[in-house]
Each structure stands twice: as structure tokens, then as C-alpha cells.
Enzyme design. Structure first.
Site, PDB file in Angstrom:
ATOM      1  N   TYR A 135      53.908  -5.381  -5.724  1.00  0.00           N
ATOM      2  CA  TYR A 135      55.298  -5.758  -6.016  1.00  0.00           C
ATOM      3  C   TYR A 135      56.013  -4.656  -6.787  1.00  0.00           C
ATOM      4  O   TYR A 135      56.953  -4.916  -7.537  1.00  0.00           O
ATOM      5  CB  TYR A 135      55.346  -7.063  -6.831  1.00  0.00           C
ATOM      6  N   LYS A 185      40.169  -5.956  -2.652  1.00  0.00           N
ATOM      7  CA  LYS A 185      39.827  -5.932  -1.233  1.00  0.00           C
ATOM      8  C   LYS A 185      39.351  -4.515  -0.952  1.00  0.00           C
ATOM      9  O   LYS A 185      39.885  -3.811  -0.094  1.00  0.00           O
ATOM     10  CB  LYS A 185      41.071  -6.331  -0.399  1.00  0.00           C
ATOM     11  N   ASP A 218      39.483 -12.512  -0.031  1.00  0.00           N
ATOM     12  CA  ASP A 218      39.245 -13.581   0.948  1.00  0.00           C
ATOM     13  C   ASP A 218      38.110 -14.494   0.485  1.00  0.00           C
ATOM     14  O   ASP A 218      38.203 -15.728   0.557  1.00  0.00           O
ATOM     15  CB  ASP A 218      38.983 -13.000   2.359  1.00  0.00           C
ATOM     16  N   ASP A 242      49.173 -13.725  -7.171  1.00  0.00           N
ATOM     17  CA  ASP A 242      50.221 -14.673  -6.771  1.00  0.00           C
ATOM     18  C   ASP A 242      49.641 -15.727  -5.832  1.00  0.00           C
ATOM     19  O   ASP A 242      49.839 -16.933  -6.005  1.00  0.00           O
ATOM     20  CB  ASP A 242      51.355 -13.892  -6.089  1.00  0.00           C
ATOM     21  N   ASP A 246      48.541 -19.999  -6.485  1.00  0.00           N
ATOM     22  CA  ASP A 246      49.003 -21.170  -5.729  1.00  0.00           C
ATOM     23  C   ASP A 246      47.809 -22.025  -5.287  1.00  0.00           C
ATOM     24  O   ASP A 246      47.913 -23.253  -5.228  1.00  0.00           O
ATOM     25  CB  ASP A 246      49.863 -20.765  -4.513  1.00  0.00           C
TER      26      ASP A 246
HETATM   27  C1  IPM Z   1      55.494 -16.785  -8.853  1.00  0.00           C
HETATM   28  C2  IPM Z   1      56.527 -16.692  -7.778  1.00  0.00           C
HETATM   29  C3  IPM Z   1      57.237 -15.358  -7.863  1.00  0.00           C
HETATM   30  C4  IPM Z   1      56.197 -14.263  -7.833  1.00  0.00           C
HETATM   31  C5  IPM Z   1      58.259 -15.121  -6.796  1.00  0.00           C
HETATM   32  C6  IPM Z   1      59.303 -16.206  -6.811  1.00  0.00           C
HETATM   33  C7  IPM Z   1      58.873 -13.754  -6.863  1.00  0.00           C
HETATM   34  O1  IPM Z   1      55.959 -16.896  -6.536  1.00  0.00           O
HETATM   35  O2  IPM Z   1      55.858 -16.690 -10.035  1.00  0.00           O
HETATM   36  O3  IPM Z   1      54.319 -16.959  -8.540  1.00  0.00           O
HETATM   37  O4  IPM Z   1      55.630 -13.959  -6.807  1.00  0.00           O
HETATM   38  O5  IPM Z   1      55.921 -13.700  -8.886  1.00  0.00           O
HETATM   39 MN    MN Z   2      53.863 -17.470  -6.620  1.00  0.00          MN
END
Ligand code: IPM
Ligand code: MN
Length: 347
Positions: A135, A185, A218, A242, A246
């Protein structure tokens, strides 16, 4: 009496009710714990963008700098403003400007919350690199619309950037159960990720008490589902972290429980605390968003500010709330009911 001055950025969608709920909890626990809180609320959001053409004013970063910490609700309302504009105009510049290079996300089930997994006994702390990597923003797009169009997005891994996030993760592992999983990776990405592995090996010599395991992203994705109890601290690059967080949110019962802290461990500027869930346009007007993720993030903020017992009080109140079956599943209870239950649990 010690006072902390907070910048509150409710942002978009459910960000406003979530930060309001967290604020009520914060002021109550402050009064109980013998410190005070003051705050300034900033209206920076997609609506603000539509009125002014900017997500925050040009001097927004300088305005935030003197605050002790930032509490952020959510940024983004894609039907009005593209995410690439809103996030690059507010959330991401704050993370970068204040060198909040450690994105810290705890993943565990609160009492009474049933996640999707059969094994509930995991307690993972994800440490995501938050300032560079995939990023970095380095890249470009040329020959737009032509058959030879090219888009390049360069992942940037610096020695200082990788070293500081690994060091932070080693320190967290030392304070917890002494285990660190470093995620790359490096079988496919032979420059940046082999470098990350090398740095992990280099630093592990300074932390002989921390047991280090290396995983590929992975395999780690699968492990977080199949054997999450085997994990303690997990450290990963910006993109990998990231995605893994999730998964972490999913296994802890959903985004309504996923808290996060964007931390500058050197404390040169304010750190920022925000739930992972985002603005949730689909449910924003229903009054059913779960404020637990934001309240948990607020507890992380108090911890960062050194108010450890107040932070623990909040966590105990959250657990007491979910143990009663309140706020345990998406959409089950109104935001207000969850908040009042947490406030009562603080008594
Ligand atoms: C998070 C979100 C953000 C990120 C996005 C919205 C840019 O997904 O905080 O995990 O990837 O940092
Ligand atoms: Mn996120």
C-alpha cells in the site's frame, strides 16, 4: 486530575452512532477511574467532501497533531464518493502522517459469542505493517484507455520499515505467550518477502525467548480457520495483514467485534483507534450496528494512553454484556440496547 484531549472523527455511515456509543462508555469509565476526557469532533467525511471538495482541510493533519489520540468511526460512502478518493483523503493520510506503522488487531471470542468455528479457544493478536509494503502508493497508470495501457503498483519494503514492525511484534509476543508467526510469500516473491524472512531471522537473535515460526500467507489463511488456537502474535505486511484481519474478524463472530489500533509506538504524534468494519451503508439507517468493535477500540486507546485498569474495566463490561447474550450476533440487538447494557455493566 489527568485529562486526555481526543480528536473524534465519526466519518460516514455507522461511524457516527458508533463513536457516540464509545464516547459515552469512555466518559463513564473516566469518571470511575479518576481521569477526565475532553474532545473535539471533526466533521470530516464524504458529506464534508461533497460540500468542500476535500475529505479534510489542507491543515487537517496539523490540526490533529496536538491531540493525545484520535478516535475514528468509519470512512467511505462509495455511492457518493469513490473509496479511492475518500480513503486516500482521510484515513490513509492520517496513518501515514503520524507514522502509525503498527496496525494492531485482537481476535478472540468474547464470552457468549459464537463464532463460526468449532474451536473457540483462540486468542490472536495480528500486527499488520501499516505504512508501506503493497500500500505504498508508489506506481502509476499510463496509456489510459489504450490497448497498451499499463498499471503498476510497487510494493515498497524498507529495512527501517520492516525492522520496526517486526520489533513491535516481537515485543508484543514477549508480553503475551511468547510465540510469533511471521507471514510472507517468500516462495513466490523472492525479493521483498525473502528480505522480510531475513529480517525476521536477524531480529529473532535479539529475542531468544520468543518462539518464531514462518508461514506463507496462503497457509496462514487456512491455519487461522483450522487451528487458530495454535497462534499467538501474527505479523504480516500491509496487504497480507489486511486480509488476515478480515479472517480474524470472521472467526471472532464478525466485523461487529473487530477492533483496531493504528499505533506510533514512538509516540511522536497521536495514534488512531478505529473499528475494522467501515461505514456499513447497507445497515446504516437501521440502528442495529454493533458498537462493540468501536468500544473495544476505545479500550485499546485507553491502554495506549496508560490507563490500563480503565481499559480492563471496559473489556470486562463488554464480556459481561455478551455473556448476557446482548450484542452477540449481527443485527440481533439495537445499537442503543447494546450501549446501555455496556454502560450498566460498568457499574
Ligand atoms: C482496513 C481497511 C482499509 C485498509 C481500507 C478501507 C483502505 O480495509 O482498515 O482494514 O485496507 O487499511
Ligand atoms: Mn481491511
Amino acid at each position: 486530575m489527568k485529562n486526555y484531549n481526543l480528536a473524534v472523527i465519526p466519518g460516514d455511515g455507522i461511524g457516527k452512532p458508533m463513536t457516540m456509543a464509545a464516547w459515552d462508555v469512555l466518559t463513564k469509565v473516566a469518571a470511575q477511574s479518576g481521569f477526565s476526557l475532553s474532545q473535539v469532533t471533526f466533521p470530516w467525511s464524504c458529506d464534508y467532501y461533497l460540500q468542500t471538495g476535500e475529505m479534510m482541510p489542507a491543515d487537517g493533519i496539523e490540526t490533529l497533531r496536538p491531540f493525545d489520540a484520535i478516535l475514528l468511526g468509519a470512512v467511505g460512502w462509495p455511492v457518493k464518493v469513490p473509496d479511492s478518493v475518500s480513503l486516500h483523503g482521510l484515513l490513509l493520510p492520517i496513518r501515514k502522517a503520524f507514522v502509525q506503522y503498527a496496525n494492531v488487531r485482537p481476535h478472540r471470542l468474547l464470552a457468549g459469542v459464537e463464532g463460526p468455528l468449532r474451536s473457540p479457544n483462540f486468542d490472536i493478536l495480528c500486527v499488520r505493517e501499516n505504512s508501506e509494503g503493497e500500500y505504498s502508493g508508489a506506481g502509476g497508470r499510463v496509456h489510459q484507455g489504450q490497448p497498451n495501457e499499463v498499471a503498476i503498483e510497487t510494493a515498497v519494503f524498507t529495512r527501517s520499515g520492516v525492522e520496526r514492525i517486526l520489533r513491535y511484534a516481537f515485543e508484543q509476543a514477549r508480553r503475551r505467550r511468547g510465540k510469533l508467526a511471521s507471514v510472507t510469500k517468500s516462495n513466490a516473491q523472492k525479493h521483498s518477502m525473502v528480505f522480510w524472512d531475513d529480517m525476521t531471522d536477524e531480529l529473532s537473535r535479539e529475542y531468544p525467548d520468543v518462539e518464531v515460526e514462518r508461514y506463507h500467507i496462503d497457509a496462514m489463511a487456512a491455519r487461522m480457520v483450522m487451528a487458530p488456537a495454535s497462534l499467538d502474535v501474527v505479523v504480516a505486511s500491509n496487504l497480507f495483514g489486511d486480509i488476515l484481519t478480515d479472517i480474524g474478524a470472521a472467526i471472532q463472530g464478525g466485523l461487529g467485534f473487530a477492533a483496531s489500533a493504528n499505533i506510533d509506538p514512538h509516540r511522536n504524534g497521536p495514534s488512531m483507534f478505529e473499528p475494522v468494519h467501515g461505514s456499513a451503508p447497507d445497515i446504516a439507517h437501521l440502528g442495529i450496528a454493533n458498537p462493540i468493535a468501536t468500544i473495544w477500540s476505545a479500550a485499546m486507546m485507553l491502554d495506549h494512553l496508560g490507563e490500563h485498569s480503565a481499559a480492563s474495566r471496559i473489556m470486562a463490561a463488554l464480556e459481561k454484556t455478551t455473556a448476557q447474550g446482548v450484542g452477540t450476533a449481527p443485527g440481533k440487538d439495537k445499537t442503543d440496547r447494546i450501549k446501555t447494557t455496556v454502560l450498566a455493566a460498568l457499574e
